[in-house]
Enzyme design. Sequence first.
Site, short mmCIF file in Angstrom:
data_model
loop_
_atom_site.label_atom_id
_atom_site.label_comp_id
_atom_site.label_asym_id
_atom_site.label_seq_id
_atom_site.Cartn_x
_atom_site.Cartn_y
_atom_site.Cartn_z
N ARG A 293 39.21 25.30 44.52
CA ARG A 293 39.37 24.07 43.73
C ARG A 293 40.50 23.20 44.27
NH1 ARG A 293 35.36 24.95 40.29
NH2 ARG A 293 35.24 26.99 39.30
N LYS B 88 28.85 28.55 37.77
CA LYS B 88 29.41 29.82 38.26
C LYS B 88 29.50 30.85 37.13
CE LYS B 88 33.80 30.02 40.02
NZ LYS B 88 34.51 31.19 39.48
N ASP C 158 39.63 24.81 34.76
CA ASP C 158 39.23 24.77 36.17
C ASP C 158 39.21 23.34 36.73
OD1 ASP C 158 38.98 27.49 36.20
OD2 ASP C 158 36.84 27.48 35.76
N GLY D 244 37.65 36.77 40.04
CA GLY D 244 38.23 37.28 38.81
C GLY D 244 37.16 37.60 37.77
N SER E 237 41.52 33.62 27.11
CA SER E 237 40.78 33.90 28.35
C SER E 237 39.36 34.34 28.03
CB SER E 237 41.49 34.99 29.15
OG SER E 237 40.61 35.52 30.12
N ARG F 204 27.27 35.91 34.75
CA ARG F 204 26.86 36.63 33.55
C ARG F 204 25.36 36.92 33.55
NH1 ARG F 204 31.43 33.88 32.55
NH2 ARG F 204 32.76 34.38 30.78
C1 S3P Z 1 35.88 32.02 33.61
C2 S3P Z 1 36.93 31.85 32.76
C3 S3P Z 1 38.17 31.17 33.16
C4 S3P Z 1 37.95 30.30 34.38
C5 S3P Z 1 37.21 31.03 35.47
C6 S3P Z 1 35.85 31.46 34.98
C7 S3P Z 1 34.70 32.76 33.12
O1 S3P Z 1 39.15 32.13 33.47
O2 S3P Z 1 39.19 29.83 34.87
O3 S3P Z 1 37.04 30.19 36.59
O4 S3P Z 1 33.65 32.72 33.78
O5 S3P Z 1 34.82 33.40 32.07
P1 S3P Z 1 40.06 32.84 32.33
O6 S3P Z 1 39.18 33.60 31.44
O7 S3P Z 1 41.00 33.72 33.08
O8 S3P Z 1 40.76 31.70 31.63
#
Ligand code: S3P
Length: 461
Positions: free
Chosen positions: A393, A22, A320, A100, A173, A27
């Site tokens: 999840r 994912k 995750d 997100g 993060s 990206r």
């Molecule tokens: C992700 C980073 C993580 C992860 C999300 C995907 C990413 O989140 O939990 O499922 O693709 O950069 P955070 O950056 O908020 O920790």
Amino acid sequence: MAVLKSKKLKSIPAEITVPGDKSISHRSAMFAGLAKGTTVIEGFLPSEDCLCTVKAMEALGAIVEPLEEVEGVGLVKLAITGNGMRLKAPSKPVDCGNSGTTIRLISGILSGQDFKTELFGDESLSRRPMKRVADPLSQMGAKITGQGEKICAPLTVEGCELKPIYYKLPVASAQVKSAILLAGLFAPGKTTVVEPVPTRNHTERLFSHFGIKWLREDDCVSVYGGQEPRATDIVVPGDISSAAFWMVAAAATPNAQITLKNVGLNPTRTGVINVLLRMGAHVTSAETHSEGEPRGHVIVRGGELNATVIGGAEIPNVIDELPILAVAAALARGKTLIRDASELRVKETDRIAAVASNLRLMGVTVTEHPDGMEIEGGAKLHGATLPSYGDHRIAMAFLVAGMFAEGTTTLEGAECISTSYPGFERHLDLFLNGGPGGTPIPVMSGIPQTVAEKISRNHQA
Ligand code: S3P
């Protein structure tokens, strides 16, 4: 509302190939849309989350051409043609769905544009904090507005001439790091992000793949502005976060063996293997490709699991996988402690509260802490009707838990699974109803561990 049912597993399939990663799929679509020319993406994850990113890049001027569909999964190969870093203003607000990663990373890209964009998402996304990206991007010069103190979506992002920053992440993060680094491409000079602990480095690896120079010095990641990604084809490996569900199912089943094929083995993502090894599982991995994003096969043999402590710097690496690792903890002998994981409270749902509540409904004793939980392993699980909390999840973790419970587990709100794992139901069916080449589960495995232990002790005596 979609409902999925789980029951005692019948067989462990010999091998499973999970869909694309994912984080890398998101990206890849973004980098392809920022590059001049055509990028072919193979192994793309056609989940709702990643399709939101593709549609967003399309709304911002990229041309998307579908190349290959797999039945029951979706579009796994596509070509994206970008026109460089200067995107086109979208004609309407951009829908980020449940994602997100889409909203946070695209905010970084939009910060460097010369127009204003509105970004919105579903109810869950609209509750999640965007202040963590709004703060650094505003320091770089972008004008970002959102709702309330946490600056929730809907957001408006008004780009401008950015200035580079040196920014210490207040939370570990990868999404925030990536948003700043992407904005850094538009800022003249060196933009640096300081990580409190290392997080997944897919953005950095894709920078290299697309010809962008960046550097890591200790806990700092930096990029120089004014560079443009060069269109380059990409092959996305399978998602280790999706493979984790089946890794746990096999690890907790004595005599079982499964091979998860073509899984991403980036060391910033393989924490789940380390935790399972610590719990006593038999896991080996064989890398088949080491360039770019390493990938290979993961082989798991089932046995008895023991409790462990999961915390500290390994948390971002397993963030995750914690819901399914909590299920593994419930199936293990002893008390498992998960700590330093308060970030779980701001995911698609509050994953600490959701995991604790669903485990309790299945008969497990769980103590909740602000930053984690304690799980008493070894109880006899019983089937229950469980909510998904709209979180993919949580839904998948508890359908796996249902494989180890007496009776039926009914998972309500299963539609959210399409956020990250199209084809999950078909793979689940291989465990519940058997499939070609699988290891059938002997009757013993249906007996709760404590009873099985007694029988084997008697046998030895
Ligand atoms: C992700 C980073 C993580 C992860 C999300 C995907 C990413 O989140 O939990 O499922 O693709 O950069 P955070 O950056 O908020 O920790």
